[in-house]
Write an enzyme that holds these catalytic residues in place. Sequence first.
Site, PDB file in Angstrom:
ATOM      1  N   ASN A  66       0.830  -1.208   0.000  1.00 15.57           N
ATOM      2  CA  ASN A  66       0.000   0.000   0.000  1.00 15.57           C
ATOM      3  C   ASN A  66       0.859   1.252   0.000  1.00 15.57           C
ATOM      4  O   ASN A  66       1.927   1.284   0.606  1.00 15.57           O
ATOM      5  CB  ASN A  66      -0.932   0.005   1.213  1.00 15.57           C
ATOM      6  N   HIS A  93       5.782  -0.523  -2.741  1.00 12.67           N
ATOM      7  CA  HIS A  93       5.315   0.205  -3.930  1.00 12.67           C
ATOM      8  C   HIS A  93       5.394   1.725  -3.769  1.00 12.67           C
ATOM      9  O   HIS A  93       4.731   2.450  -4.513  1.00 12.67           O
ATOM     10  CB  HIS A  93       3.875  -0.233  -4.272  1.00 12.67           C
ATOM     11  N   CYS A 114      15.999  13.150 -12.760  1.00 13.65           N
ATOM     12  CA  CYS A 114      17.233  12.912 -11.982  1.00 13.65           C
ATOM     13  C   CYS A 114      16.970  12.197 -10.664  1.00 13.65           C
ATOM     14  O   CYS A 114      17.908  11.926  -9.916  1.00 13.65           O
ATOM     15  CB  CYS A 114      17.989  14.215 -11.750  1.00 13.65           C
ATOM     16  N   CYS A 135      17.236  19.910 -12.262  1.00  8.96           N
ATOM     17  CA  CYS A 135      17.381  19.604 -13.697  1.00  8.96           C
ATOM     18  C   CYS A 135      16.179  20.075 -14.527  1.00  8.96           C
ATOM     19  O   CYS A 135      16.197  19.932 -15.757  1.00  8.96           O
ATOM     20  CB  CYS A 135      17.593  18.105 -13.890  1.00  8.96           C
TER      21      CYS A 135
HETATM   22  P1  OAD Z   1      -6.121  -5.608  -4.819  1.00  2.00           P
HETATM   23  O1  OAD Z   1      -7.062  -4.478  -5.022  1.00  2.00           O
HETATM   24  O2  OAD Z   1      -5.616  -6.338  -5.996  1.00  2.00           O
HETATM   25  O3  OAD Z   1      -6.805  -6.685  -3.894  1.00  2.00           O
HETATM   26  C1  OAD Z   1      -7.414  -6.337  -2.677  1.00  2.00           C
HETATM   27  C2  OAD Z   1      -7.779  -7.621  -1.985  1.00  2.00           C
HETATM   28  O4  OAD Z   1      -8.324  -7.259  -0.718  1.00  2.00           O
HETATM   29  C3  OAD Z   1      -8.851  -8.452  -2.704  1.00  2.00           C
HETATM   30  O5  OAD Z   1      -8.413  -9.791  -2.797  1.00  2.00           O
HETATM   31  C4  OAD Z   1     -10.070  -8.338  -1.786  1.00  2.00           C
HETATM   32  O6  OAD Z   1     -10.824  -9.547  -1.748  1.00  2.00           O
HETATM   33  C5  OAD Z   1      -9.416  -8.084  -0.445  1.00  2.00           C
HETATM   34  N1  OAD Z   1     -10.250  -7.363   0.523  1.00  2.00           N
HETATM   35  C6  OAD Z   1     -11.244  -6.463   0.287  1.00  2.00           C
HETATM   36  N2  OAD Z   1     -11.731  -5.991   1.450  1.00  2.00           N
HETATM   37  C7  OAD Z   1     -11.032  -6.593   2.439  1.00  2.00           C
HETATM   38  C8  OAD Z   1     -11.047  -6.507   3.866  1.00  2.00           C
HETATM   39  N3  OAD Z   1     -11.888  -5.708   4.502  1.00  2.00           N
HETATM   40  N4  OAD Z   1     -10.167  -7.284   4.554  1.00  2.00           N
HETATM   41  C9  OAD Z   1      -9.293  -8.099   3.922  1.00  2.00           C
HETATM   42  N5  OAD Z   1      -9.221  -8.210   2.584  1.00  2.00           N
HETATM   43  C10 OAD Z   1     -10.072  -7.467   1.848  1.00  2.00           C
HETATM   44  O7  OAD Z   1      -4.952  -5.023  -3.933  1.00  2.00           O
HETATM   45  P2  OAD Z   1      -3.446  -5.517  -3.818  1.00  2.00           P
HETATM   46  O8  OAD Z   1      -3.378  -7.002  -3.775  1.00  2.00           O
HETATM   47  O9  OAD Z   1      -2.845  -4.744  -2.724  1.00  2.00           O
HETATM   48  O10 OAD Z   1       0.245  -1.724  -7.273  1.00  2.00           O
HETATM   49  O11 OAD Z   1      -2.876  -5.012  -5.211  1.00  2.00           O
HETATM   50  C11 OAD Z   1      -1.539  -5.160  -5.456  1.00  2.00           C
HETATM   51  C12 OAD Z   1      -1.034  -4.008  -6.264  1.00  2.00           C
HETATM   52  O12 OAD Z   1      -1.826  -3.877  -7.442  1.00  2.00           O
HETATM   53  C13 OAD Z   1      -1.171  -2.650  -5.609  1.00  2.00           C
HETATM   54  O13 OAD Z   1      -0.145  -2.375  -4.687  1.00  2.00           O
HETATM   55  C14 OAD Z   1      -1.101  -1.741  -6.774  1.00  2.00           C
HETATM   56  C15 OAD Z   1      -2.018  -2.464  -7.713  1.00  2.00           C
HETATM   57  O14 OAD Z   1      -1.837  -2.239  -9.018  1.00  2.00           O
HETATM   58  C16 OAD Z   1       0.848  -0.545  -7.529  1.00  2.00           C
HETATM   59  O15 OAD Z   1       0.310   0.518  -7.345  1.00  2.00           O
HETATM   60  C17 OAD Z   1       2.218  -0.705  -8.064  1.00  2.00           C
END
Ligand code: OAD
Length: 266
Positions: free
Chosen positions: A115, A131, A142, A172
């Site tokens: 996050n 991230h 730069c 820059c």
């Molecule tokens: P996602 O949005 O892909 O997934 C969120 C997950 O949280 C899902 O599997 C939901 O089922 C779960 N979820 C929802 N509510 C919840 C709750 N109250 N308690 C527990 N789980 C819950 O998010 P990430 O896996 O973090 O990258 O995504 C990974 C990366 O994809 C992010 O860091 C971002 C994105 O593109 C960048 O910004 C580089």
Amino acid sequence: MLAELSPALIAEVELAAKLLTSKQHICILTGAGISAESGIPTFRDKQTGLWENYGVEDLATPEAFTRDPKLVWSWYQWRRQLVADKKPNPAHVALAQWQYHTQSSNQSLTLITQNVDDLHEQAGSMVTHLHGNLWHNRCSQCETACQGQSRASYHSEDTINFDDTLMTCPHCGGYIRPDIVWFGEALPVQAWQTAEDAAANCEVFLSIGTSSLVYPAAGLAQLAKQNGAKIIEINPNPTPNTIVDITLAEKAGVIMPLLIQKITAL
Ligand code: OAD
């Protein structure tokens, strides 16, 4: 809260608590789901309003920033507005309490997050950001770190000005961008090293609120498993993670306080 949970789920939480107290090295990976109960949409939630016609390739890639830096900057300004007044929820708080609790034990607990919000820090945790950080900026040319507007100047009800002049680097002249890892970019070296070491050396890997779709972070659980760790997953929805030993299929804000209560009572 307990009454809402099925006996089977409570039994799984107890099993997880026993496992977590019996081992010394714990690695925790959090994703957008842990902040969902604080009011921050996850990445799997559909984009609405201003941004519903844009995909990730328009907003979160280096190519998008080269093509239309004002659009990308505006999206991050909007996200800053969205997050500015958000507070940690019981899952963040429980994790911080657990981290505090382990300071006086022989357990090592490494918290890694995908996050870009700072709700773990607000709750009092020490955390490694894989991230980047929504509140940090750097030069797109730069790489020099650069301060932006103060957080207090962001208000969720403000409208976004797409014609805002972009900030430029005093060294820059390059455009200033958010210090966030975009698709196609490498993760920060030190943060990734910390994450890999913690995953490879842990005995239990706890995955909270991540879809396990985005690599390389999604590979950390596999790395832990290959090195003999047990895997616990907290997510109300199924994920493609097939190596999980204990699934706690509920919201993190419900499970984490109960889990930590059981851990500290053991
Ligand atoms: P996602 O949005 O892909 O997934 C969120 C997950 O949280 C899902 O599997 C939901 O089922 C779960 N979820 C929802 N509510 C919840 C709750 N109250 N308690 C527990 N789980 C819950 O998010 P990430 O896996 O973090 O990258 O995504 C990974 C990366 O994809 C992010 O860091 C971002 C994105 O593109 C960048 O910004 C580089």
